[in-house]
Design an enzyme around this catalytic site. Sequence first.
Site: not given
Ligand code: DGL
Length: 269
Positions: A71-72, A7, A189-190, A39-40
Amino acid sequence: MKIGVFDSGLGGLIVLRALARELQEYDYVYLGDTARVPYGNRSEEAIHRFLVEAVDFLFREGCALVIVACNTASAEALRKVQRGWLPRHYPDRRVLGVIIPTAEAALEGKRGKERVKRLGILATQGTVASKAYEREVGKLDPRVRVVQSAAPLLVPLIENGGAKWAEPMLREYLAPLIKARVDAVVLGCTHYPILKRKIRMLAGVPVVAQDECVPAKVRDYLARHPEMDRRLSKHGTVRLLVTDITRSAAALARRWFGRKARLEKVKID
Ligand code: DGL
């Protein structure tokens, strides 16, 4: 060999905890890129580079299978990694994302009842812009209309312990989905499973949360790929690796993974 779970930060611990509960026998290595989260709202190019570094690191740590819980990263870079980098560098290993299993779970949710006609997606800006959910849902059932809503403020709010103030933001982010009369909402999203009770209440339709649907999908995958399952060691161990440790990271890890969460700092690039 082990199962890697990657993640961008610590939100993936919510899925890891569900995996380690439901598929207890396997050995897991978690990698959270806490030095570079979030990462979003990063570029596709940066996310691709970070994902390659992370997966390469997890393979060198002895993982045969890596699940990208982010997810990103799944939305923006996974296909390129699976089609380009992986066959060139590690043709016998596998990297799986969360978009396809979540899309499947969302459409299966109503099996036996009426089919989902309109599906709402709540996700980061990067995931929404990638249209990955639209693409994957479209492949499964082109009749489904996908309505997306980007929720850029939820990750920082949750990470800073502000879940109790989420309601006005959720009302705003859910409004376009409710207006479009979606039949279900995917939490893409996580971090969002932390808010799932509140989202269920506000959305008034079934909510698909990855901590609830991903473990069963991984189990299915391993049943369909016994050659992979045979390569995986089964001692029930978990290691939690991160690229930076701060006091708040350690506290979040305990909150999301449990009191015994112990973070180890590693260098991946
Ligand atoms: N892990 C990211 C997601 O599931 C959320 C946090 C991020 O923006 O990095 O999209």
